[in-house]
Design an enzyme around this catalytic site. Structure first.
Site, PDB file in Angstrom:
ATOM      1  N   ARG A 171       9.422 -22.657  45.727  1.00 33.93           N
ATOM      2  CA  ARG A 171      10.713 -21.984  45.892  1.00 33.93           C
ATOM      3  C   ARG A 171      10.587 -20.481  45.635  1.00 33.93           C
ATOM      4  O   ARG A 171      11.210 -19.664  46.314  1.00 33.93           O
ATOM      5  CB  ARG A 171      11.749 -22.597  44.944  1.00 33.93           C
ATOM      6  CG  ARG A 171      13.128 -22.008  45.143  1.00 33.93           C
ATOM      7  CD  ARG A 171      14.189 -22.771  44.380  1.00 33.93           C
ATOM      8  NE  ARG A 171      15.509 -22.445  44.890  1.00 33.93           N
ATOM      9  CZ  ARG A 171      16.462 -21.879  44.151  1.00 33.93           C
ATOM     10  NH1 ARG A 171      16.244 -21.581  42.900  1.00 33.93           N
ATOM     11  NH2 ARG A 171      17.621 -21.604  44.688  1.00 33.93           N
ATOM     12  N   HIS A 183      11.765 -17.481  48.152  1.00 37.11           N
ATOM     13  CA  HIS A 183      12.664 -16.388  47.762  1.00 37.11           C
ATOM     14  C   HIS A 183      11.972 -15.044  47.910  1.00 37.11           C
ATOM     15  O   HIS A 183      12.595 -14.054  48.289  1.00 37.11           O
ATOM     16  CB  HIS A 183      13.155 -16.578  46.320  1.00 37.11           C
ATOM     17  CG  HIS A 183      14.278 -17.553  46.203  1.00 37.11           C
ATOM     18  ND1 HIS A 183      15.294 -17.427  45.296  1.00 37.11           N
ATOM     19  CD2 HIS A 183      14.544 -18.681  46.895  1.00 37.11           C
ATOM     20  CE1 HIS A 183      16.145 -18.441  45.431  1.00 37.11           C
ATOM     21  NE2 HIS A 183      15.707 -19.215  46.398  1.00 37.11           N
ATOM     22  N   ASP A 184      10.689 -14.991  47.604  1.00 35.08           N
ATOM     23  CA  ASP A 184       9.961 -13.734  47.764  1.00 35.08           C
ATOM     24  C   ASP A 184       9.970 -13.310  49.228  1.00 35.08           C
ATOM     25  O   ASP A 184      10.332 -12.181  49.567  1.00 35.08           O
ATOM     26  CB  ASP A 184       8.520 -13.897  47.265  1.00 35.08           C
ATOM     27  CG  ASP A 184       7.765 -12.574  47.314  1.00 35.08           C
ATOM     28  OD1 ASP A 184       8.416 -11.518  47.147  1.00 35.08           O
ATOM     29  OD2 ASP A 184       6.539 -12.578  47.522  1.00 35.08           O
ATOM     30  N   GLY A 242      10.366  -9.371  52.832  1.00 36.63           N
ATOM     31  CA  GLY A 242       9.069  -9.935  53.212  1.00 36.63           C
ATOM     32  C   GLY A 242       8.297 -10.432  51.998  1.00 36.63           C
ATOM     33  O   GLY A 242       8.743 -10.267  50.860  1.00 36.63           O
ATOM     34  N   ASP A 266       6.310  -9.776  49.562  1.00 40.38           N
ATOM     35  CA  ASP A 266       5.752  -8.574  48.938  1.00 40.38           C
ATOM     36  C   ASP A 266       5.719  -8.659  47.414  1.00 40.38           C
ATOM     37  O   ASP A 266       5.551  -7.650  46.742  1.00 40.38           O
ATOM     38  CB  ASP A 266       6.576  -7.339  49.364  1.00 40.38           C
ATOM     39  CG  ASP A 266       7.977  -7.380  48.790  1.00 40.38           C
ATOM     40  OD1 ASP A 266       8.433  -8.476  48.382  1.00 40.38           O
ATOM     41  OD2 ASP A 266       8.624  -6.317  48.732  1.00 40.38           O
ATOM     42  N   ASN A 303      19.005 -17.334  40.886  1.00 43.92           N
ATOM     43  CA  ASN A 303      17.772 -17.592  40.136  1.00 43.92           C
ATOM     44  C   ASN A 303      17.876 -18.874  39.319  1.00 43.92           C
ATOM     45  O   ASN A 303      16.997 -19.151  38.517  1.00 43.92           O
ATOM     46  CB  ASN A 303      17.409 -16.397  39.243  1.00 43.92           C
ATOM     47  CG  ASN A 303      18.221 -16.364  37.964  1.00 43.92           C
ATOM     48  OD1 ASN A 303      19.162 -17.129  37.783  1.00 43.92           O
ATOM     49  ND2 ASN A 303      17.837 -15.462  37.066  1.00 43.92           N
ATOM     50  N   PRO A 344      19.857 -17.661  52.244  1.00 39.94           N
ATOM     51  CA  PRO A 344      20.790 -18.673  52.758  1.00 39.94           C
ATOM     52  C   PRO A 344      21.373 -19.475  51.586  1.00 39.94           C
ATOM     53  O   PRO A 344      20.661 -19.776  50.632  1.00 39.94           O
ATOM     54  CB  PRO A 344      19.907 -19.558  53.641  1.00 39.94           C
ATOM     55  CG  PRO A 344      18.511 -19.327  53.160  1.00 39.94           C
ATOM     56  CD  PRO A 344      18.469 -17.923  52.633  1.00 39.94           C
ATOM     57  N   HIS A 391      12.096 -29.060  50.567  1.00 35.22           N
ATOM     58  CA  HIS A 391      12.958 -29.790  49.624  1.00 35.22           C
ATOM     59  C   HIS A 391      12.500 -31.219  49.372  1.00 35.22           C
ATOM     60  O   HIS A 391      13.173 -31.970  48.677  1.00 35.22           O
ATOM     61  CB  HIS A 391      14.417 -29.744  50.097  1.00 35.22           C
ATOM     62  CG  HIS A 391      14.969 -28.351  50.067  1.00 35.22           C
ATOM     63  ND1 HIS A 391      15.713 -27.809  51.074  1.00 35.22           N
ATOM     64  CD2 HIS A 391      14.854 -27.385  49.126  1.00 35.22           C
ATOM     65  CE1 HIS A 391      16.031 -26.562  50.765  1.00 35.22           C
ATOM     66  NE2 HIS A 391      15.521 -26.273  49.592  1.00 35.22           N
ATOM     67  N   THR A 392      11.342 -31.589  49.920  1.00 34.29           N
ATOM     68  CA  THR A 392      10.713 -32.849  49.519  1.00 34.29           C
ATOM     69  C   THR A 392      10.380 -32.766  48.027  1.00 34.29           C
ATOM     70  O   THR A 392      10.299 -33.779  47.336  1.00 34.29           O
ATOM     71  CB  THR A 392       9.400 -33.052  50.322  1.00 34.29           C
ATOM     72  OG1 THR A 392       9.698 -32.911  51.704  1.00 34.29           O
ATOM     73  CG2 THR A 392       8.793 -34.425  50.065  1.00 34.29           C
TER      74      THR A 392
HETATM   75  C1  HEM Z   1      17.093 -23.462  54.595  1.00 35.15           C
HETATM   76  C2  HEM Z   1      17.709 -22.723  53.682  1.00 35.15           C
HETATM   77  C3  HEM Z   1      17.620 -23.110  52.216  1.00 35.15           C
HETATM   78  C4  HEM Z   1      18.666 -23.325  51.395  1.00 35.15           C
HETATM   79  C5  HEM Z   1      20.143 -23.202  51.722  1.00 35.15           C
HETATM   80  C6  HEM Z   1      18.118 -23.714  50.113  1.00 35.15           C
HETATM   81  C7  HEM Z   1      18.863 -24.020  48.989  1.00 35.15           C
HETATM   82  C8  HEM Z   1      18.369 -24.533  47.830  1.00 35.15           C
HETATM   83  C9  HEM Z   1      19.161 -24.921  46.690  1.00 35.15           C
HETATM   84  C10 HEM Z   1      20.677 -24.802  46.573  1.00 35.15           C
HETATM   85  C11 HEM Z   1      18.314 -25.395  45.750  1.00 35.15           C
HETATM   86  C12 HEM Z   1      18.703 -25.933  44.379  1.00 35.15           C
HETATM   87  C13 HEM Z   1      18.846 -24.815  43.390  1.00 35.15           C
HETATM   88  C14 HEM Z   1      19.313 -25.387  42.072  1.00 35.15           C
HETATM   89  O1  HEM Z   1      20.499 -25.742  42.000  1.00 35.15           O
HETATM   90  O2  HEM Z   1      18.528 -25.507  41.131  1.00 35.15           O
HETATM   91  C15 HEM Z   1      16.976 -25.335  46.293  1.00 35.15           C
HETATM   92  C16 HEM Z   1      15.845 -25.751  45.646  1.00 35.15           C
HETATM   93  C17 HEM Z   1      14.589 -25.687  46.174  1.00 35.15           C
HETATM   94  N1  HEM Z   1      14.215 -25.089  47.360  1.00 35.15           N
HETATM   95 FE1  HEM Z   1      15.470 -24.452  48.789  1.00 35.15          FE
HETATM   96  N2  HEM Z   1      16.760 -23.713  50.197  1.00 35.15           N
HETATM   97  C18 HEM Z   1      16.416 -23.353  51.467  1.00 35.15           C
HETATM   98  C19 HEM Z   1      15.129 -23.218  51.978  1.00 35.15           C
HETATM   99  C20 HEM Z   1      13.980 -23.497  51.278  1.00 35.15           C
HETATM  100  C21 HEM Z   1      12.642 -23.270  51.782  1.00 35.15           C
HETATM  101  C22 HEM Z   1      12.305 -22.631  53.117  1.00 35.15           C
HETATM  102  C23 HEM Z   1      11.789 -23.717  50.825  1.00 35.15           C
HETATM  103  C24 HEM Z   1      10.281 -23.724  50.847  1.00 35.15           C
HETATM  104  C25 HEM Z   1       9.575 -24.056  51.909  1.00 35.15           C
HETATM  105  C26 HEM Z   1      12.599 -24.204  49.714  1.00 35.15           C
HETATM  106  C27 HEM Z   1      12.102 -24.786  48.583  1.00 35.15           C
HETATM  107  C28 HEM Z   1      12.870 -25.253  47.531  1.00 35.15           C
HETATM  108  C29 HEM Z   1      12.312 -25.995  46.409  1.00 35.15           C
HETATM  109  C30 HEM Z   1      10.862 -26.411  46.226  1.00 35.15           C
HETATM  110  C31 HEM Z   1      13.397 -26.252  45.543  1.00 35.15           C
HETATM  111  C32 HEM Z   1      13.328 -27.001  44.209  1.00 35.15           C
HETATM  112  C33 HEM Z   1      13.010 -26.026  43.099  1.00 35.15           C
HETATM  113  C34 HEM Z   1      12.692 -26.724  41.790  1.00 35.15           C
HETATM  114  O3  HEM Z   1      12.855 -27.936  41.667  1.00 35.15           O
HETATM  115  O4  HEM Z   1      12.247 -26.026  40.873  1.00 35.15           O
HETATM  116  N3  HEM Z   1      13.914 -24.031  50.026  1.00 35.15           N
HETATM  117  N4  HEM Z   1      17.026 -24.795  47.556  1.00 35.15           N
HETATM  118  C1  LIG Z   2      18.169 -15.364  35.659  1.00 40.32           C
HETATM  119  O1  LIG Z   2      19.080 -14.281  35.481  1.00 40.32           O
HETATM  120  C2  LIG Z   2      19.627 -14.166  34.173  1.00 40.32           C
HETATM  121  C3  LIG Z   2      20.585 -12.992  34.155  1.00 40.32           C
HETATM  122  O2  LIG Z   2      21.343 -12.908  35.294  1.00 40.32           O
HETATM  123  C4  LIG Z   2      18.502 -13.959  33.153  1.00 40.32           C
HETATM  124  O3  LIG Z   2      19.046 -13.953  31.841  1.00 40.32           O
HETATM  125  C5  LIG Z   2      17.454 -15.066  33.286  1.00 40.32           C
HETATM  126  O4  LIG Z   2      16.348 -14.796  32.451  1.00 40.32           O
HETATM  127  C6  LIG Z   2      16.986 -15.169  34.732  1.00 40.32           C
HETATM  128  N1  LIG Z   2      16.014 -16.263  34.890  1.00 40.32           N
HETATM  129  C7  LIG Z   2      14.725 -16.047  35.237  1.00 40.32           C
HETATM  130  C8  LIG Z   2      13.911 -17.270  35.419  1.00 40.32           C
HETATM  131  O5  LIG Z   2      14.258 -14.943  35.424  1.00 40.32           O
END
Ligand code: HEM
Ligand SMILES: *[C@@H]1O[C@H](CO)[C@@H](O)[C@H](O)[C@H]1NC(C)=O
Ligand SMILES: *[C@@H]1O[C@H](CO)[C@@H](O)[C@H](O)[C@H]1NC(C)=O
Length: 231
Positions: A58, A62-63, A68, A70, A90, A157, A187-188
């Site tokens: 993830r 985000h990066d 890009g 970076d 975050n 997004p 999201h697997t």
């Molecule tokens: C298509 C648009 C995308 C949306 C709207 C989206 C949204 C989200 C959201 C809402 C979460 C949960 C955050 C939380 O509540 O903790 C999440 C988690 C995650 N996303 Fe996405 N995501 C997107 C694309 C991607 C892409 C492209 C990847 C990587 C290829 C990705 C990888 C992940 C992973 C691995 C997690 C789980 C993180 C964890 O368990 O620590 N996502 N995403």
């Molecule tokens: C997420 O942001 C909050 C402040 O908005 C910060 O306190 C926290 O450390 C941040 N989490 C990470 C993983 O950097």
């Protein structure tokens, strides 16, 4: 005349893109053991915490989606500037220590050579492989950015986006519908906080409190969790 101009431009672009091109053998001469050191750091972290692969994947997404790939997601807030990592989405960015450890290991081998952006891209691939997913070749040579602004995380997004909004967000970054579908497979791995889906479990619309298209047991677990949280 237009043709000549077009040709000249094409030439300049192809020359400059050669100069900045990523390549598989980018560090072969300058830091041949970098990839092994990064893989080792990710493996050690994974042995302690199986949530690491999701976190790193993830983080990579985000990066790449902001300025890009970076490394801007890794930068800390300084003075008045709030960095991406302290921006609202975050909520599940974590395990930054894995990239820090990989960077330390790589710096010990060849100081000042390997970019943090490349380290993150490689670590994300290694993490997915450790989790039992597919592997892919990571071309290298990314340059690290120096700008990281929390406000720009707004262009990620969102969880409430519909398919048109998702498609637009991806196409703004040169990614196709096919890329969107394939990358959503990210999201697997991992988990979500119920708060990310709150709009679908409370006052969803005039007839349903809960979005009926959500998996019922997942929805009711989230409802229970959110109720508990808010008393
Ligand atoms: C298509 C648009 C995308 C949306 C709207 C989206 C949204 C989200 C959201 C809402 C979460 C949960 C955050 C939380 O509540 O903790 C999440 C988690 C995650 N996303 Fe996405 N995501 C997107 C694309 C991607 C892409 C492209 C990847 C990587 C290829 C990705 C990888 C992940 C992973 C691995 C997690 C789980 C993180 C964890 O368990 O620590 N996502 N995403
Ligand atoms: C997420 O942001 C909050 C402040 O908005 C910060 O306190 C926290 O450390 C941040 N989490 C990470 C993983 O950097
Ligand atoms: C609420 O959402 C469901 C599922 O999308 C839909 O079937 C229903 O017609 C919606 N009700 C209203 C009033 O929009």
């Amino acid at each position: 005349m237009a043709v000549v101009v077009a040709l000249v431009c094409a030439l300049i672009f192809s020359v400059s893109s050669l100069g900045n091109a990523l390549s598989s053998n980018y560090y072969d001469k300058t830091c041949p053991n970098a990839e092994a050191a990064i893989a080792d750091a990710v493996e050690k972290a994974f042995a302690n915490d199986n949530k690491v692969p999701a976190a790193i994947l993830r983080m990579h997404f985000h990066d790449c989606f902001i300025r890009g790939c970076d490394g801007s997601v890794l930068l800390k807030s300084v003075g008045q500037n709030t960095a991406e990592k302290d921006g609202p989405p975050n909520v599940s960015l974590h395990a930054f220590y894995v990239i820090d450890n990989a960077k330390k290991a790589v710096e010990a081998l060849c100081p000042g050579v390997v970019s943090c952006a490349d380290i993150l891209a490689l670590a994300a691939r290694d993490a997915v492989v450790l989790a039992g997913g597919p592997t892919w070749n990571v071309p290298k040579g990314r340059k690290d950015g120096r700008v990281s602004k929390a406000i720009e995380t707004r262009s990620l997004p969102g969880p409430a986006f519909n398919i048109l909004q998702l498609q637009q967000s991806f196409s703004q970054r040169g990614l196709s519908m096919e890329d969107l579908v394939a990358l959503s497979g990210g999201h697997t791995l991992g988990f979500s906080h119920c708060s990310s889906f709150e709009k679908r479990i409370r006052n969803f619309n005039a007839t349903h409190d809960i979005d009926p298209t959500m998996h019922p047991s997942f929805a009711s677990a989230c409802v229970a969790f959110v109720q508990q949280r808010t008393g």
